[in-house]
Design a protein around this motif. Sequence first.
Motif, PDB file in Angstrom:
ATOM      1  N   UNK A 110       0.805  -1.098   0.013  1.00 55.33           N
ATOM      2  CA  UNK A 110       0.034  -0.049   0.071  1.00 55.33           C
ATOM      3  C   UNK A 110       0.763   1.304  -0.013  1.00 55.33           C
ATOM      4  N   UNK A 111       1.994   0.954   0.042  1.00 53.96           N
ATOM      5  CA  UNK A 111       3.320   2.254  -0.170  1.00 53.96           C
ATOM      6  C   UNK A 111       3.333   2.391  -1.527  1.00 53.96           C
ATOM      7  N   UNK A 112       3.229   3.657  -1.852  1.00 50.19           N
ATOM      8  CA  UNK A 112       3.737   4.174  -3.258  1.00 50.19           C
ATOM      9  C   UNK A 112       4.953   4.860  -3.436  1.00 50.19           C
ATOM     10  N   UNK A 113       5.295   5.382  -2.506  1.00 46.93           N
ATOM     11  CA  UNK A 113       6.753   6.409  -2.640  1.00 46.93           C
ATOM     12  C   UNK A 113       7.785   5.738  -1.706  1.00 46.93           C
ATOM     13  N   UNK A 114       9.129   5.495  -2.043  1.00 41.49           N
ATOM     14  CA  UNK A 114      10.106   4.906  -1.147  1.00 41.49           C
ATOM     15  C   UNK A 114      11.230   6.087  -1.281  1.00 41.49           C
ATOM     16  N   UNK A 115      12.056   5.873  -0.377  1.00 42.24           N
ATOM     17  CA  UNK A 115      13.550   6.683  -0.242  1.00 42.24           C
ATOM     18  C   UNK A 115      14.574   5.562  -0.614  1.00 42.24           C
ATOM     19  N   UNK A 116      15.835   6.160  -0.581  1.00 38.22           N
ATOM     20  CA  UNK A 116      16.668   5.199  -1.064  1.00 38.22           C
ATOM     21  C   UNK A 116      17.094   4.340   0.026  1.00 38.22           C
ATOM     22  N   UNK A 117      17.092   4.693   1.389  1.00 40.67           N
ATOM     23  CA  UNK A 117      17.519   3.928   2.396  1.00 40.67           C
ATOM     24  C   UNK A 117      18.785   4.405   3.085  1.00 40.67           C
ATOM     25  N   UNK A 118      18.706   3.931   4.516  1.00 32.85           N
ATOM     26  CA  UNK A 118      19.834   4.437   5.297  1.00 32.85           C
ATOM     27  C   UNK A 118      20.449   3.220   6.140  1.00 32.85           C
ATOM     28  N   UNK A 119      21.656   3.055   6.288  1.00 35.31           N
ATOM     29  CA  UNK A 119      22.138   1.896   6.787  1.00 35.31           C
ATOM     30  C   UNK A 119      22.213   2.033   8.300  1.00 35.31           C
ATOM     31  N   UNK A 120      21.792   1.124   9.196  1.00 34.39           N
ATOM     32  CA  UNK A 120      21.896   1.151  10.646  1.00 34.39           C
ATOM     33  C   UNK A 120      22.560  -0.160  10.776  1.00 34.39           C
ATOM     34  N   UNK A 121      23.506  -0.263  11.651  1.00 38.52           N
ATOM     35  CA  UNK A 121      24.427  -1.215  11.915  1.00 38.52           C
ATOM     36  C   UNK A 121      24.553  -1.231  13.491  1.00 38.52           C
ATOM     37  N   UNK A 122      24.066  -2.297  14.203  1.00 38.09           N
ATOM     38  CA  UNK A 122      24.365  -2.507  15.422  1.00 38.09           C
ATOM     39  C   UNK A 122      25.233  -3.419  16.125  1.00 38.09           C
ATOM     40  N   UNK A 123      26.352  -3.276  16.711  1.00 45.85           N
ATOM     41  CA  UNK A 123      27.305  -4.103  16.799  1.00 45.85           C
ATOM     42  C   UNK A 123      27.195  -4.702  18.361  1.00 45.85           C
ATOM     43  N   UNK A 124      27.505  -6.007  18.381  1.00 45.20           N
ATOM     44  CA  UNK A 124      27.208  -6.842  19.633  1.00 45.20           C
ATOM     45  C   UNK A 124      28.362  -6.454  20.809  1.00 45.20           C
TER      46      UNK A 124
END
Length: 124
Positions: A110-124
Amino acid sequence: QVQLVESGGGLVQAGGSLSVSCAASGRTFSGYAMGWFRQAPGKEREFVAAISQSGGSTCYVDSVKGRFTISRDNAKNTLYLQMNSLKPEDTAVYYCAGSRVWGCVSYIRQYDYWGQGTQVTVSS
């Protein structure tokens, strides 16, 4: 048409916090329900959180409830996702998206428009 640009991703240790933003341009931002999705390597894109046009209604996937908060500022044409108590399994590319459906929209189709994305990295 709405153009969406995410920002604010990065690297954080488990238990830490991070905020990502999505700047919108084009048609009236307040006319769109907005959502955050994420995609980890080798996995399908999944729903994270959504917010209605006015901001009065929000919804979350169970795995982030109590840790993530979605919000929007219609005057600034900006969507936010505050992420607390981050876990390594939150590591993914985070996408913002806009929908012409009214309300809190969790269904990806149901979503029509999207961004390019951004990376989220969580280290342990």
